[in-house]
Design an enzyme around this catalytic site. Sequence first.
Site, mmCIF file in Angstrom:
data_model
loop_
_atom_site.group_PDB
_atom_site.id
_atom_site.type_symbol
_atom_site.label_atom_id
_atom_site.label_comp_id
_atom_site.label_asym_id
_atom_site.label_seq_id
_atom_site.Cartn_x
_atom_site.Cartn_y
_atom_site.Cartn_z
ATOM 1 N N GLU A 1 0.828 -1.215 0.000
ATOM 2 C CA GLU A 1 0.000 0.000 0.000
ATOM 3 C C GLU A 1 0.864 1.269 0.000
ATOM 4 O O GLU A 1 1.244 1.757 1.066
ATOM 5 C CB GLU A 1 -0.933 0.014 1.221
ATOM 6 C CG GLU A 1 -1.840 1.249 1.230
ATOM 7 C CD GLU A 1 -2.771 1.337 2.437
ATOM 8 O OE1 GLU A 1 -2.631 0.550 3.382
ATOM 9 O OE2 GLU A 1 -3.638 2.220 2.434
ATOM 10 N N LYS B 1 -2.602 -2.107 -3.065
ATOM 11 C CA LYS B 1 -3.639 -1.227 -2.483
ATOM 12 C C LYS B 1 -3.245 0.227 -2.750
ATOM 13 O O LYS B 1 -2.493 0.826 -1.974
ATOM 14 C CB LYS B 1 -3.766 -1.503 -0.986
ATOM 15 C CG LYS B 1 -4.771 -0.597 -0.271
ATOM 16 C CD LYS B 1 -5.192 -1.150 1.073
ATOM 17 C CE LYS B 1 -6.059 -0.159 1.820
ATOM 18 N NZ LYS B 1 -6.751 -0.761 2.957
HETATM 19 P P1 13P Z 1 -9.238 4.277 4.322
HETATM 20 O O1 13P Z 1 -10.142 3.550 3.373
HETATM 21 O O2 13P Z 1 -9.967 4.932 5.470
HETATM 22 O O3 13P Z 1 -8.263 5.184 3.618
HETATM 23 O O4 13P Z 1 -8.375 3.169 5.048
HETATM 24 C C1 13P Z 1 -7.863 2.139 4.310
HETATM 25 C C2 13P Z 1 -6.568 1.719 4.885
HETATM 26 O O5 13P Z 1 -6.385 0.579 5.228
HETATM 27 C C3 13P Z 1 -5.504 2.727 4.993
HETATM 28 O O6 13P Z 1 -4.297 2.111 5.307
#
Ligand code: 13P
Length: 341
Positions: free
Chosen positions: A178, A220
């Site tokens: 991510e 992600k």
């Molecule tokens: P949000 O969808 O609130 O951005 O959170 C997702 C997430 O896991 C951020 O690390």
Amino acid sequence: MNLSDLNKVALAMVTPGKGLLAADESSGTIKKRFDAIKVDSTEETRRDYREMLFRSSEAMSRYISAVILYDETIWQNARDGTPLVKLIEQSGAIPGIKVDEGTQPLAACPGELVTAGLDKLAERLTKYFERGARFAKWRAVIDIAENIPSMTAVHVNAHALARYAAACQAAQIVPIVEPEVLMDGDHDIDRCFEVTQRVLSKTFRELFVQRVALEGMILKPNMVVPGKKSGKQVSVEEVAEKTIKLLKRCVPAAVPGIAFLSGGQSDEEATAHLNAMNRIGGLPWPLTFSYGRALQAAPQKAWAGRPENVAAGQRAFTHRARMNALASRGEWANELEKKAA
Ligand code: 13P
């Protein structure tokens, strides 16, 4: 590492018509969410709240493929003594764990951050696997401002993501990679495109250098949107087109799937954007959701910490999970929101 098993888990996480619940808020973040609904954040209230979500049987069995947990939660039991991990497994969803330890200032790069958590990561992964986690998450944070992000910040965060991903695969855990480009600034959508392109290209370069098997991971990313302080509005179609154009440039087809973060978009924006991308279609990877705020804001408000509101909280969660599940197939429509209101 057994790549075929990693690939099976990764594909199950992005099953068409399902997506991920990001319930991995750190204690600091969940306290902020609870402050907003005037609920004390204690081990017990955090447990009760998350138990409410995991016992939403329709949402969990039909629309949620996997749940990202925080360290505290993975070791917690429900009120009746059942481990929360077991509740998730019984619903048919896959439990996973956030393993990064948050961000810290990046030396020599004022205003920029690097994600911590590589120390002792291999040992932690082994314990999480024994507890039932089959995937993990690590979030890198890239901010946009004048002269930011630096090459240094993009590089060290990509490097750490790849170190983490390789360690996960060695422990038979699917890494969610991510690299989040924040939407907090006053930049326009094209600047978000340009920075996210740099970040994703660098991240995949590092994953290659560090021998991460793309078939055994999930990406992600953020969507391509203007900064919140830009005051600029763009259409749902523009976000969808630009995000897809970017992903096609940067993400190899070997990646089993892409699950977006919501990043501060409103609930319905996050759903509409995902839906519009899936309407465009013709992509080498399934596109789904891995939302925190955009799945939980409504149930938090409906629950407000009261046992008598558990059913209302579960209804609100089920509705958002269903809307996003439809969006993951490109089958959502705005009227469905109104009908439920
Ligand atoms: P949000 O969808 O609130 O951005 O959170 C997702 C997430 O896991 C951020 O690390």
